[in-house]
Design an enzyme around this catalytic site. Sequence first.
Site, PDB file in Angstrom:
ATOM      1  N   LYS A   1     -12.303 -10.603 -57.733  1.00  0.00           N
ATOM      2  CA  LYS A   1     -12.083 -12.027 -57.962  1.00  0.00           C
ATOM      3  C   LYS A   1     -11.253 -12.177 -59.229  1.00  0.00           C
ATOM      4  O   LYS A   1     -11.297 -11.260 -60.057  1.00  0.00           O
ATOM      5  CB  LYS A   1     -13.398 -12.812 -58.067  1.00  0.00           C
ATOM      6  CG  LYS A   1     -14.545 -12.176 -58.838  1.00  0.00           C
ATOM      7  CD  LYS A   1     -14.390 -11.735 -60.246  1.00  0.00           C
ATOM      8  CE  LYS A   1     -14.065 -12.761 -61.268  1.00  0.00           C
ATOM      9  NZ  LYS A   1     -13.985 -12.187 -62.659  1.00  0.00           N
TER      10      LYS A   1
ATOM     11  N   ASP B   1     -11.081 -16.356 -64.258  1.00  0.00           N
ATOM     12  CA  ASP B   1     -11.903 -15.212 -64.663  1.00  0.00           C
ATOM     13  C   ASP B   1     -13.398 -15.483 -64.518  1.00  0.00           C
ATOM     14  O   ASP B   1     -14.113 -14.692 -63.892  1.00  0.00           O
ATOM     15  CB  ASP B   1     -11.588 -14.808 -66.109  1.00  0.00           C
ATOM     16  CG  ASP B   1     -12.152 -13.431 -66.407  1.00  0.00           C
ATOM     17  OD1 ASP B   1     -11.875 -12.509 -65.613  1.00  0.00           O
ATOM     18  OD2 ASP B   1     -12.900 -13.272 -67.383  1.00  0.00           O
TER      19      ASP B   1
ATOM     20  N   ALA C   1     -13.452  -1.265 -62.771  1.00  0.00           N
ATOM     21  CA  ALA C   1     -13.299  -0.074 -61.922  1.00  0.00           C
ATOM     22  C   ALA C   1     -14.396   0.942 -62.279  1.00  0.00           C
ATOM     23  O   ALA C   1     -15.020   1.549 -61.398  1.00  0.00           O
ATOM     24  CB  ALA C   1     -11.916   0.547 -62.125  1.00  0.00           C
TER      25      ALA C   1
ATOM     26  N   SER D   1      -3.780   5.095 -60.632  1.00  0.00           N
ATOM     27  CA  SER D   1      -3.496   4.420 -61.896  1.00  0.00           C
ATOM     28  C   SER D   1      -1.988   4.343 -62.092  1.00  0.00           C
ATOM     29  O   SER D   1      -1.231   5.076 -61.437  1.00  0.00           O
ATOM     30  CB  SER D   1      -4.133   5.216 -63.037  1.00  0.00           C
ATOM     31  OG  SER D   1      -3.669   4.745 -64.283  1.00  0.00           O
TER      32      SER D   1
HETATM   33  N1  LIG Z   1     -17.012  -8.426 -60.680  1.00  0.00           N
HETATM   34  C1  LIG Z   1     -17.126  -8.453 -61.994  1.00  0.00           C
HETATM   35  O1  LIG Z   1     -18.209  -8.518 -62.561  1.00  0.00           O
HETATM   36  C2  LIG Z   1     -15.902  -8.379 -62.815  1.00  0.00           C
HETATM   37  C3  LIG Z   1     -16.022  -8.080 -64.165  1.00  0.00           C
HETATM   38  C4  LIG Z   1     -14.858  -7.928 -64.903  1.00  0.00           C
HETATM   39  C5  LIG Z   1     -13.641  -8.109 -64.295  1.00  0.00           C
HETATM   40  N2  LIG Z   1     -13.544  -8.418 -62.977  1.00  0.00           N
HETATM   41  C6  LIG Z   1     -12.233  -8.597 -62.327  1.00  0.00           C
HETATM   42  O2  LIG Z   1     -11.639  -7.308 -62.216  1.00  0.00           O
HETATM   43  C7  LIG Z   1     -10.244  -7.376 -62.502  1.00  0.00           C
HETATM   44  C8  LIG Z   1      -9.945  -6.374 -63.603  1.00  0.00           C
HETATM   45  O3  LIG Z   1     -10.694  -6.707 -64.739  1.00  0.00           O
HETATM   46  P1  LIG Z   1     -11.102  -5.619 -65.864  1.00  0.00           P
HETATM   47  O4  LIG Z   1     -12.021  -6.293 -66.785  1.00  0.00           O
HETATM   48  O5  LIG Z   1     -11.489  -4.347 -65.240  1.00  0.00           O
HETATM   49  O6  LIG Z   1      -9.679  -5.458 -66.590  1.00  0.00           O
HETATM   50  P2  LIG Z   1      -9.194  -4.238 -67.486  1.00  0.00           P
HETATM   51  O7  LIG Z   1     -10.335  -3.550 -68.124  1.00  0.00           O
HETATM   52  O8  LIG Z   1      -8.100  -4.783 -68.329  1.00  0.00           O
HETATM   53  O9  LIG Z   1      -8.568  -3.219 -66.420  1.00  0.00           O
HETATM   54  C9  LIG Z   1      -7.556  -3.592 -65.554  1.00  0.00           C
HETATM   55  C10 LIG Z   1      -6.854  -2.336 -65.045  1.00  0.00           C
HETATM   56  O10 LIG Z   1      -5.770  -2.770 -64.218  1.00  0.00           O
HETATM   57  C11 LIG Z   1      -4.666  -1.925 -64.382  1.00  0.00           C
HETATM   58  N3  LIG Z   1      -3.470  -2.703 -64.727  1.00  0.00           N
HETATM   59  C12 LIG Z   1      -2.354  -2.793 -63.980  1.00  0.00           C
HETATM   60  N4  LIG Z   1      -1.439  -3.552 -64.572  1.00  0.00           N
HETATM   61  C13 LIG Z   1      -1.979  -3.976 -65.725  1.00  0.00           C
HETATM   62  C14 LIG Z   1      -1.495  -4.786 -66.777  1.00  0.00           C
HETATM   63  N5  LIG Z   1      -0.275  -5.331 -66.754  1.00  0.00           N
HETATM   64  N6  LIG Z   1      -2.302  -5.007 -67.816  1.00  0.00           N
HETATM   65  C15 LIG Z   1      -3.541  -4.491 -67.852  1.00  0.00           C
HETATM   66  N7  LIG Z   1      -4.046  -3.697 -66.884  1.00  0.00           N
HETATM   67  C16 LIG Z   1      -3.268  -3.441 -65.827  1.00  0.00           C
HETATM   68  C17 LIG Z   1      -5.016  -0.919 -65.455  1.00  0.00           C
HETATM   69  O11 LIG Z   1      -5.358   0.305 -64.823  1.00  0.00           O
HETATM   70  P3  LIG Z   1      -4.327   1.533 -64.825  1.00  0.00           P
HETATM   71  O12 LIG Z   1      -3.718   1.554 -66.191  1.00  0.00           O
HETATM   72  O13 LIG Z   1      -5.172   2.680 -64.548  1.00  0.00           O
HETATM   73  O14 LIG Z   1      -3.309   1.269 -63.768  1.00  0.00           O
HETATM   74  C18 LIG Z   1      -6.252  -1.493 -66.137  1.00  0.00           C
HETATM   75  O15 LIG Z   1      -7.109  -0.505 -66.593  1.00  0.00           O
HETATM   76  C19 LIG Z   1      -9.953  -8.838 -62.834  1.00  0.00           C
HETATM   77  O16 LIG Z   1      -9.411  -9.476 -61.707  1.00  0.00           O
HETATM   78  C20 LIG Z   1     -11.306  -9.427 -63.166  1.00  0.00           C
HETATM   79  O17 LIG Z   1     -11.442 -10.786 -62.799  1.00  0.00           O
HETATM   80  C21 LIG Z   1     -14.664  -8.534 -62.244  1.00  0.00           C
END
Ligand SMILES: NC(=O)c1ccc[n+]([C@@H]2O[C@H](COP(=O)([O-])OP(=O)(O)OC[C@H]3O[C@@H](n4cnc5c(N)ncnc54)[C@H](OP(=O)(O)O)[C@@H]3O)[C@@H](O)[C@H]2O)c1
Length: 360
Positions: A97, A178, A16, A36
Site C-alpha cells: 500500500k 503512507d 521487505a 534490488s
Molecule cells: N505494510 C506495512 O506495514 C508497511 C510498513 C512500511 C512501509 N510500507 C510500504 O512499503 C513500501 C516501502 O516502504 P519501506 O518503509 O520499506 O521503504 P524503504 O525502507 O525506504 O525501502 C524501499 C526500498 O525500495 C527500493 N527503492 C527503489 N527505488 C527507490 C528510491 N528512489 N528511493 C528509495 N528506495 C527505493 C529500495 O530497495 P533497493 O535499493 O534494494 O532496490 C529501498 O530499500 C511503501 O509503499 C510503504 O507504504 C508498508
Amino acid sequence: MSASYRWGIIGTGGIARAFAKGLSLLPEAKLVAVGSRTRAAADRFAQDFRVPRAHASYEDLAADPEVDIVYVATPHILHRENSLLALRHGKAVLCEKAFTINAAEAAEVFALARGKGLFVMEAMWTRFLPAIVKVREMLAAGAIGEPRWLQADFGFRAPFNPQSRIFAPELGGGALLDVGIYPVSLASMVFGRPTNISAKARLGSTGVDEQDAIILSHDGGALAALNACVTMTTPTEAVIAGEKGLLTIQAPFFRSRRISLGLNKLAGLSEKRMTRLRRAARMIPAVSRLRGRLEGRGGRSIRAPYPGNGLQYEAAEVMRCLHDGLTESPVMPWAETLAIMETMDAIRAQWGLVYPGEKR
Ligand SMILES: NC(=O)c1ccc[n+]([C@@H]2O[C@H](COP(=O)([O-])OP(=O)(O)OC[C@H]3O[C@@H](n4cnc5c(N)ncnc54)[C@H](OP(=O)(O)O)[C@@H]3O)[C@@H](O)[C@H]2O)c1
C-alpha cells in the site's frame, strides 16, 4: 494447503525485511529470490534471510523462472511499474500500500492482471489480522447494530528528510498515501465507498501533506472522521459505533491484538425511563458510572493475539487464493482497492496535491 509457493521480493528496505520475517512463519511459503537496484543490497538481504537467489535488478527478479509470486516493497511511486513488470513475466503480485499513487495507475495494473488471468492484491495487511477478521464477523452478526460512526487515526513522527519517501513528492510522499490509507481503508471496509468527501491538509515545505483531517459520508448517513499525520504521534485507535454499542480496535489499530465491545444496554429503553435515569445520573455519581457502563463505555475486551509481526496473514491469503484458482481476494478485491484509490484522488484534489509527472 499442501502446495508450496515460491516468493520473490522487489526492494530491500524496511518492509521487505519485515515481510521476509513474516513469510518465514508459513511452511507453504518459500522465499527464493530478492531483487534490488544494487548488487550489494541484494546480496546483503539474501545473506540476512538465507535467500538463495539475489538479483541486481528488478527486471531479473521478475524474469526469474523459480519465482511464482512477487511482493512489491518499493516506494509508492514505483508500485505501478514494478507490478506491471512482474505481471508481464507471468507472476502473481502482492503489492504494498498505497497500491499505486492514483486510481488511473491502479486500473492499469488490474487491466493487465485481468488480461493475463493473473492474481494481484493490495498488501493491506491489517485487513487479514485476527482482530480485524473478528471485527468483520461482529459487524456482520449485528453486534453493535448498523454501524453509523467511525473514528480512526494514524499519526507518527517521521524524522524530517526531504529526500525520504515520506516527504519527497517525487516518491509519492505525504501522510495520506503512507498512513492515511489505513483509516480510509477501514472506513471502506465498514461502510463501502463514500458519497461525499471533505478534507483539509497542512502541506509541508516539500509540498506533500503532513497532516490530514478527512470526513467521509456514506449512503444511509454513516460518517467517518479520519486523521493522519507524519509529524506527530497520535493515539492510533479506531472506534466504530452503532445504536446498540461500540467496537474499539485498540491501539495501534492497524496491528491491533485486542478489541473491545461495549453494548449500549439503554438502547430500546422508553423515553420516560431514560429521563429518569438521566435525572438520577446527574445527582448520584454511582448512577452516573452505571449509566456509562450501560451506554457501552468500558466494554468487554476480546483478545486477538497473533505470532510474529502479522505480515504472514496477507501472504497466507495470497497463497489461499492461488490454491483456489482466484485472481483476486474476496477480502481485498480489485474494485475496492480502486475505490480506495479514487477516494484518495478526490481527497488530494481538494488540496491541489499532484505528484510530479502524475497523469490523472
Ligand atoms: N505494510 C506495512 O506495514 C508497511 C510498513 C512500511 C512501509 N510500507 C510500504 O512499503 C513500501 C516501502 O516502504 P519501506 O518503509 O520499506 O521503504 P524503504 O525502507 O525506504 O525501502 C524501499 C526500498 O525500495 C527500493 N527503492 C527503489 N527505488 C527507490 C528510491 N528512489 N528511493 C528509495 N528506495 C527505493 C529500495 O530497495 P533497493 O535499493 O534494494 O532496490 C529501498 O530499500 C511503501 O509503499 C510503504 O507504504 C508498508
